[in-house]
Design a protein around this motif. Structure first.
Motif, PDB file in Angstrom:
ATOM      1  N   LYS A 255     -72.710  -8.813  59.160  1.00 24.66           N
ATOM      2  CA  LYS A 255     -72.911  -7.710  58.263  1.00 24.66           C
ATOM      3  C   LYS A 255     -74.287  -7.630  58.448  1.00 24.66           C
ATOM      4  CE  LYS A 255     -69.060  -8.280  54.939  1.00 24.66           C
ATOM      5  NZ  LYS A 255     -68.599  -8.473  53.575  1.00 24.66           N
ATOM      6  N   GLU A 257     -77.422  -4.436  57.041  1.00 22.43           N
ATOM      7  CA  GLU A 257     -77.592  -3.150  56.009  1.00 22.43           C
ATOM      8  C   GLU A 257     -79.205  -2.693  56.086  1.00 22.43           C
ATOM      9  OE1 GLU A 257     -77.659  -3.172  51.601  1.00 22.43           O
ATOM     10  OE2 GLU A 257     -76.321  -5.043  51.968  1.00 22.43           O
ATOM     11  N   TYR A 261     -77.345   2.371  54.984  1.00 20.25           N
ATOM     12  CA  TYR A 261     -75.886   2.074  55.716  1.00 20.25           C
ATOM     13  C   TYR A 261     -75.777   0.792  55.464  1.00 20.25           C
ATOM     14  CZ  TYR A 261     -76.738   6.403  58.148  1.00 20.25           C
ATOM     15  OH  TYR A 261     -76.793   7.852  58.746  1.00 20.25           O
ATOM     16  N   ARG A 262     -74.424   0.289  55.660  1.00 17.68           N
ATOM     17  CA  ARG A 262     -73.972  -1.090  55.571  1.00 17.68           C
ATOM     18  C   ARG A 262     -73.070  -0.951  56.775  1.00 17.68           C
ATOM     19  NH1 ARG A 262     -73.043  -0.366  50.147  1.00 17.68           N
ATOM     20  NH2 ARG A 262     -74.016  -1.640  48.856  1.00 17.68           N
ATOM     21  N   GLU A 280     -67.468  -1.215  61.128  1.00 17.21           N
ATOM     22  CA  GLU A 280     -67.372  -0.371  59.940  1.00 17.21           C
ATOM     23  C   GLU A 280     -68.676   0.015  59.758  1.00 17.21           C
ATOM     24  OE1 GLU A 280     -65.489  -2.122  56.743  1.00 17.21           O
ATOM     25  OE2 GLU A 280     -63.570  -2.495  57.814  1.00 17.21           O
ATOM     26  N   GLU A 282     -70.793   2.062  56.826  1.00 17.52           N
ATOM     27  CA  GLU A 282     -70.716   2.852  55.543  1.00 17.52           C
ATOM     28  C   GLU A 282     -72.102   3.281  54.959  1.00 17.52           C
ATOM     29  OE1 GLU A 282     -70.099   0.903  50.781  1.00 17.52           O
ATOM     30  OE2 GLU A 282     -69.918  -0.331  52.698  1.00 17.52           O
ATOM     31  N   TYR A 283     -71.794   4.490  54.305  1.00 17.52           N
ATOM     32  CA  TYR A 283     -72.986   5.303  53.962  1.00 17.52           C
ATOM     33  C   TYR A 283     -73.070   5.076  52.424  1.00 17.52           C
ATOM     34  CZ  TYR A 283     -75.939   9.250  52.770  1.00 17.52           C
ATOM     35  OH  TYR A 283     -77.069  10.159  52.378  1.00 17.52           O
ATOM     36  N   LYS A 284     -74.145   4.257  52.207  1.00 22.30           N
ATOM     37  CA  LYS A 284     -74.553   3.651  50.539  1.00 22.30           C
ATOM     38  C   LYS A 284     -74.489   4.739  49.559  1.00 22.30           C
ATOM     39  CE  LYS A 284     -77.194   0.222  50.847  1.00 22.30           C
ATOM     40  NZ  LYS A 284     -78.488  -0.879  51.088  1.00 22.30           N
ATOM     41  N   GLU A 294     -70.138  13.028  57.080  1.00 25.42           N
ATOM     42  CA  GLU A 294     -69.340  12.778  58.111  1.00 25.42           C
ATOM     43  C   GLU A 294     -69.786  12.796  59.471  1.00 25.42           C
ATOM     44  OE1 GLU A 294     -64.730  13.567  59.631  1.00 25.42           O
ATOM     45  OE2 GLU A 294     -65.198  13.693  57.604  1.00 25.42           O
ATOM     46  N   GLU A 322     -62.599   6.386  56.036  1.00 25.56           N
ATOM     47  CA  GLU A 322     -62.147   5.849  54.864  1.00 25.56           C
ATOM     48  C   GLU A 322     -63.146   5.760  53.910  1.00 25.56           C
ATOM     49  OE1 GLU A 322     -59.189   2.564  57.380  1.00 25.56           O
ATOM     50  OE2 GLU A 322     -60.944   1.831  56.185  1.00 25.56           O
ATOM     51  N   ASN A 324     -66.078   6.224  51.911  1.00 23.07           N
ATOM     52  CA  ASN A 324     -67.602   6.519  52.464  1.00 23.07           C
ATOM     53  C   ASN A 324     -67.996   5.778  53.636  1.00 23.07           C
ATOM     54  OD1 ASN A 324     -67.708   4.065  51.431  1.00 23.07           O
ATOM     55  ND2 ASN A 324     -69.567   3.986  50.605  1.00 23.07           N
ATOM     56  N   LYS A 325     -66.922   5.513  54.566  1.00 22.13           N
ATOM     57  CA  LYS A 325     -67.352   4.808  55.742  1.00 22.13           C
ATOM     58  C   LYS A 325     -66.300   5.256  56.999  1.00 22.13           C
ATOM     59  CE  LYS A 325     -64.211   1.045  54.788  1.00 22.13           C
ATOM     60  NZ  LYS A 325     -64.170  -0.496  54.395  1.00 22.13           N
TER      61      LYS A 325
END
Length: 376
Positions: A255, A257, A261-262, A280, A282-284, A294, A322, A324-325
């Motif tokens: 991981k 970030e 993002y993550r 994956e 992810e928008y934090k 998106e 899914e 926010n990611k």
């Protein structure tokens, strides 16, 4: 749950990388063109056909492991058998732009089948196959009086051989049961085998198995092909058997970030031919992505490098939203040789999938390094 087919990758970086082949570009074209429902741009008949197979819902499935010496995947008995055989070349070993298929050809990890069908003065021959549980590939050579140096006369105009393929149907059976991955239109690509073999095409079918070890060891595929201008279906059966007996699968859970993002690499896997990576992004700053957010995430690609700094050629893949990611399931051509680690670098797409990535495009703080287990 909204699904989005995502752009994949670009040309391999580095002077030692071959130019992107039309077959690889076809796979990228089809994936990239489906972003936001955009249809691929075509001029007359499609020169390269790419039919999507794997549904976006499979993107969250587990995947495999990467970057190992091709011969290490063969069983000891198989490796001994290969070494005892005289060296017989395969067109696979001459392919540019797909290091996985090329390495399989060079290492003898292909099967010779020699199936052919004829109609009047036209003959289609399937010579070699590759099957690693993640994708299958076969070589098709066409012999016809109206075909010369890869240029086909369909009676109305001359076109390249790839454009003369009017229809392809590929179905598979194993122990009397249909293999779902081959029973529908999708995941099938074909393109030329190169200037040295102008009358030969490479066909490739992507398979949906999360782990190639779950795929059947052998199966039979029925293939039906129509050539433009010929009122006849060329039908024949092609046996496929795994030409490598093992793969590596790891779940590194790596991981990283930054402020927005993550990023996570959830699964990595490889055969000597194909590498798959599940990520994956992810928008934090949101629980559910807006259309704008998106689209922003779909403009993030990943560049993957082995421990020698060679960038892996991207083949195809899918993404699914899914919350926010976005979860991505991507496939790459495996680089030859043993690699100790893999570096994954997310970047912002500025032009298109074929751009040369500049240092400024990489998203700061999101690079991850994946340690790879040694092959047994």
């Amino acid at each position: 749950m909204a699904a989005s087919n995502i752009e994949q990758e670009l040309k391999k970086a580095g002077n030692d990388q071959p130019a992107m082949s039309p077959l690889v570009r076809a796979r990228l074209d089809e994936t990239y063109a489906n972003i936001g429902g955009i249809q691929p741009k075509r001029k007359g008949r499609t020169r390269w056909t790419g039919l999507r197979l794997i549904a976006a819902s499979t993107a969250a499935a587990g995947v495999l492991g990467i970057g190992v010496l091709a011969t290490a995947f063969a069983s000891p008995a198989m490796a001994d058998s290969i070494r005892s055989l005289p060296v017989i070349g395969s067109i696979f070993s001459t392919l540019q732009g797909d290091s996985g298929l090329r390495a399989a050809g060079e290492q003898g990890l292909f099967a010779t089948v020699n199936r052919e069908v004829s109609h009047e003065d036209v003959k289609l021959k399937v010579t070699d196959t590759i099957y690693d549980g993640t994708r299958v590939a076969f070589l098709l050579t066409v012999e016809a009086p109206n075909l010369k140096d890869g240029v086909y006369d369909n009676g109305r105009k001359t076109v390249k051989l790839g454009s003369a393929i009017d229809q392809v149907v590929l179905k598979g059976e194993n122990d009397g049961g249909a293999i779902s991955s081959l029973s529908g239109a999708g995941g099938l690509f074909y393109g030329g085998a190169g200037k040295e073999h102008p009358n030969t095409l490479v066909f490739e079918q992507v398979l949906p198995y999360a782990n190639p070890n779950d795929a059947p060891d052998v199966f039979e595929a029925s293939v039906t092909i129509k050539l433009d201008g010929i009122d006849h279906e060329f039908a024949f059966d092609i046996p496929f058997r795994k030409t490598m007996q093992a793969s590596i699968e790891i779940t590194p859970d790596a991981k990283s970030e930054n402020g927005d993002y993550r990023f996570q690499v959830a699964n990595v896997g490889v055969t000597p031919v194909t590498t798959r990576i599940l990520t994956e992004l992810e928008y934090k700053h949101a629980f559910v992505l807006t259309n704008k957010e998106e689209r922003r995430l779909t403009r993030v690609g990943i560049a993957v490098f082995d421990d020698q700094g060679r960038r892996l050629t991207a083949l195809n893949g899918e993404g699914i939203v899914e919350g926010n990611k976005i979860v991505y399931d991507r496939r790459f051509a495996t680089t030859p040789g043993m690699s100790d680690y893999l570096t994954v670098k997310p970047f912002k797409i500025e032009d298109d999938f074929a751009e040369e990535v500049k240092e400024s495009q990489y998203l700061k703080g999101l690079e991850v390094k994946i340690e790879l287990p040694s092959a047994d």
